[in-house]
Motif scaffolding. Structure first.
Motif, PDB file in Angstrom:
ATOM      1  N   UNK A 166       0.892  -1.152   0.000  1.00  0.00           N
ATOM      2  CA  UNK A 166       0.000   0.000   0.000  1.00  0.00           C
ATOM      3  C   UNK A 166       0.937   1.209   0.000  1.00  0.00           C
ATOM      4  N   UNK A 167       0.811   2.061  -1.002  1.00  0.00           N
ATOM      5  CA  UNK A 167       1.768   3.147  -1.194  1.00  0.00           C
ATOM      6  C   UNK A 167       1.047   4.491  -1.161  1.00  0.00           C
ATOM      7  N   UNK A 168       1.475   5.364  -0.253  1.00  0.00           N
ATOM      8  CA  UNK A 168       0.888   6.700  -0.126  1.00  0.00           C
ATOM      9  C   UNK A 168       1.592   7.679  -1.053  1.00  0.00           C
ATOM     10  N   UNK A 169       0.854   8.691  -1.491  1.00  0.00           N
ATOM     11  CA  UNK A 169       1.457   9.751  -2.317  1.00  0.00           C
ATOM     12  C   UNK A 169       1.224  11.136  -1.720  1.00  0.00           C
ATOM     13  N   UNK A 170       0.692  11.196  -0.510  1.00  0.00           N
ATOM     14  CA  UNK A 170       0.447  12.471   0.180  1.00  0.00           C
ATOM     15  C   UNK A 170       1.417  12.549   1.355  1.00  0.00           C
ATOM     16  N   UNK A 171       2.552  13.215   1.138  1.00  0.00           N
ATOM     17  CA  UNK A 171       3.647  13.186   2.088  1.00  0.00           C
ATOM     18  C   UNK A 171       3.317  13.694   3.478  1.00  0.00           C
ATOM     19  N   UNK A 172       2.652  14.825   3.547  1.00  0.00           N
ATOM     20  CA  UNK A 172       2.355  15.418   4.849  1.00  0.00           C
ATOM     21  C   UNK A 172       1.461  14.504   5.674  1.00  0.00           C
ATOM     22  N   UNK A 173       0.364  14.026   5.089  1.00  0.00           N
ATOM     23  CA  UNK A 173      -0.559  13.137   5.795  1.00  0.00           C
ATOM     24  C   UNK A 173       0.110  11.811   6.140  1.00  0.00           C
ATOM     25  N   UNK A 174       0.917  11.298   5.229  1.00  0.00           N
ATOM     26  CA  UNK A 174       1.617  10.036   5.475  1.00  0.00           C
ATOM     27  C   UNK A 174       2.504  10.142   6.712  1.00  0.00           C
ATOM     28  N   UNK A 175       3.268  11.220   6.810  1.00  0.00           N
ATOM     29  CA  UNK A 175       4.171  11.342   7.951  1.00  0.00           C
ATOM     30  C   UNK A 175       3.434  11.648   9.250  1.00  0.00           C
ATOM     31  N   UNK A 176       2.261  12.256   9.187  1.00  0.00           N
ATOM     32  CA  UNK A 176       1.431  12.378  10.385  1.00  0.00           C
ATOM     33  C   UNK A 176       1.082  10.967  10.883  1.00  0.00           C
ATOM     34  N   UNK A 177       0.681  10.099   9.959  1.00  0.00           N
ATOM     35  CA  UNK A 177       0.316   8.730  10.315  1.00  0.00           C
ATOM     36  C   UNK A 177       1.518   7.950  10.855  1.00  0.00           C
ATOM     37  N   UNK A 178       2.616   7.955  10.118  1.00  0.00           N
ATOM     38  CA  UNK A 178       3.790   7.152  10.484  1.00  0.00           C
ATOM     39  C   UNK A 178       4.396   7.626  11.795  1.00  0.00           C
ATOM     40  N   UNK A 179       4.508   8.924  11.981  1.00  0.00           N
ATOM     41  CA  UNK A 179       5.077   9.445  13.224  1.00  0.00           C
ATOM     42  C   UNK A 179       4.187   9.116  14.420  1.00  0.00           C
ATOM     43  N   UNK A 180       2.872   9.116  14.198  1.00  0.00           N
ATOM     44  CA  UNK A 180       1.946   8.750  15.265  1.00  0.00           C
ATOM     45  C   UNK A 180       2.149   7.284  15.671  1.00  0.00           C
ATOM     46  N   UNK A 181       2.240   6.402  14.683  1.00  0.00           N
ATOM     47  CA  UNK A 181       2.443   4.974  14.958  1.00  0.00           C
ATOM     48  C   UNK A 181       3.783   4.754  15.663  1.00  0.00           C
ATOM     49  N   UNK A 182       4.813   5.454  15.210  1.00  0.00           N
ATOM     50  CA  UNK A 182       6.139   5.315  15.819  1.00  0.00           C
ATOM     51  C   UNK A 182       6.090   5.711  17.292  1.00  0.00           C
ATOM     52  N   UNK A 183       5.391   6.771  17.585  1.00  0.00           N
ATOM     53  CA  UNK A 183       5.263   7.250  18.961  1.00  0.00           C
ATOM     54  C   UNK A 183       4.461   6.272  19.830  1.00  0.00           C
ATOM     55  N   UNK A 184       3.403   5.680  19.264  1.00  0.00           N
ATOM     56  CA  UNK A 184       2.535   4.774  20.026  1.00  0.00           C
ATOM     57  C   UNK A 184       3.218   3.433  20.337  1.00  0.00           C
ATOM     58  N   UNK A 185       4.092   2.988  19.421  1.00  0.00           N
ATOM     59  CA  UNK A 185       4.831   1.727  19.607  1.00  0.00           C
ATOM     60  C   UNK A 185       3.899   0.531  19.842  1.00  0.00           C
ATOM     61  N   UNK A 186       2.827   0.478  19.057  1.00  0.00           N
ATOM     62  CA  UNK A 186       1.886  -0.645  19.126  1.00  0.00           C
ATOM     63  C   UNK A 186       1.725  -1.243  17.733  1.00  0.00           C
ATOM     64  N   UNK A 187       1.364  -2.533  17.643  1.00  0.00           N
ATOM     65  CA  UNK A 187       1.068  -3.102  16.329  1.00  0.00           C
ATOM     66  C   UNK A 187      -0.163  -2.448  15.711  1.00  0.00           C
ATOM     67  N   UNK A 188      -0.201  -2.463  14.398  1.00  0.00           N
ATOM     68  CA  UNK A 188      -1.300  -1.841  13.651  1.00  0.00           C
ATOM     69  C   UNK A 188      -2.003  -2.913  12.826  1.00  0.00           C
ATOM     70  N   UNK A 189      -3.319  -2.941  12.908  1.00  0.00           N
ATOM     71  CA  UNK A 189      -4.123  -3.851  12.093  1.00  0.00           C
ATOM     72  C   UNK A 189      -4.472  -3.174  10.771  1.00  0.00           C
ATOM     73  N   UNK A 190      -4.893  -3.953   9.812  1.00  0.00           N
ATOM     74  CA  UNK A 190      -5.248  -3.439   8.484  1.00  0.00           C
ATOM     75  C   UNK A 190      -6.636  -3.915   8.107  1.00  0.00           C
ATOM     76  N   UNK A 191      -7.478  -2.986   7.633  1.00  0.00           N
ATOM     77  CA  UNK A 191      -8.786  -3.317   7.076  1.00  0.00           C
ATOM     78  C   UNK A 191      -8.812  -2.832   5.636  1.00  0.00           C
ATOM     79  N   UNK A 192      -9.156  -3.714   4.710  1.00  0.00           N
ATOM     80  CA  UNK A 192      -9.202  -3.364   3.281  1.00  0.00           C
ATOM     81  C   UNK A 192     -10.658  -3.423   2.820  1.00  0.00           C
ATOM     82  N   UNK A 193     -11.182  -2.257   2.458  1.00  0.00           N
ATOM     83  CA  UNK A 193     -12.584  -2.114   2.087  1.00  0.00           C
ATOM     84  C   UNK A 193     -12.686  -1.731   0.613  1.00  0.00           C
TER      85      UNK A 193
END
Length: 196
Positions: A166-193
């Motif tokens: 799954x590849x993002x092309x919106x840099x600002x939003x992507x790094x908001x997501x990734x930095x949040x996950x990095x800070x939380x240090x929890x596994x992430x589930x995936x739902x594909x709709x």
């Protein structure tokens, strides 16, 4: 016309997916566009964390032109990897690095796939199903630094990116997501709709 979902509608769709047992604390919800425009970023990835949606990034859940039109043959596989939609995959990602070079959600558990090998311009969920960990991470479409990426406009063409990831092309939003996950240090589930 592109379908827009409310937070409640997204969560309702997730609750009806195959394998669903409970709403995870950390969840990436991706909506695969029914338009399936060839070689374009026309899907959306929503990060849900601790009961609320954090950010949405445009993305693709489909392989880019290079893989879809036959590039998969170099890896001696039956086709380009397509993550099966209509399912939730629990704790399938952890923060890590895509190919050791880019902050990403790295696949750590198995998911269900199809292999699209007909080399046309459609990304199809057809044929023999597969299950495995094929390193289909959630990552951005550039190895440039966060500082550079967040200032860029959205990229349009998938091209060599997306061989099942799954590849993002919106840099600002992507790094908001990734930095949040990095800070939380929890596994992430995936739902594909699939967009309805």
């Amino acid at each position: 016309m592109e379908r827009t979902y409310t937070d409640a509608e997204l969560l309702d769709r997730v609750s009806k997916l195959q394998y669903f047992t409970h709403m995870p604390d950390e969840l990436l919800v991706v909506v695969r566009s029914k338009a399936d425009v060839f070689d374009r970023f026309d899907d959306k990835a929503y990060l849900y964390s601790d009961g609320k949606f954090i950010a949405m990034a445009t993305c693709t859940t489909n392989p880019g032109s290079m893989s879809l039109l036959g590039g998969f043959k170099k890896r001696k596989v039956a086709g380009a990897a397509i993550i099966q939609s209509g399912k939730i995959y629990y704790d399938v990602y952890e923060f890590g690095y895509h190919k050791g070079r880019m902050p990403a959600l790295k696949q750590v558990r198995e998911m269900d796939y199809y292999r699209d090998g007909d080399c046309d311009q459609r990304s199809e969920e057809i044929g023999k199903p597969y299950r495995g960990n094929f390193a289909t991470n959630y990552h951005f479409c550039s190895y440039e630094s966060e500082e550079i990426v967040v200032k860029q406009q959205h990229r349009t063409y998938i091209g060599p990116w997306g061989e099942g990831c799954i590849v993002a092309n919106a840099g600002k939003a992507y790094y908001v997501q990734i930095n949040h996950v990095h800070k939380k240090k929890k596994p992430v589930s995936l739902a594909v709709i699939l967009e309805d």
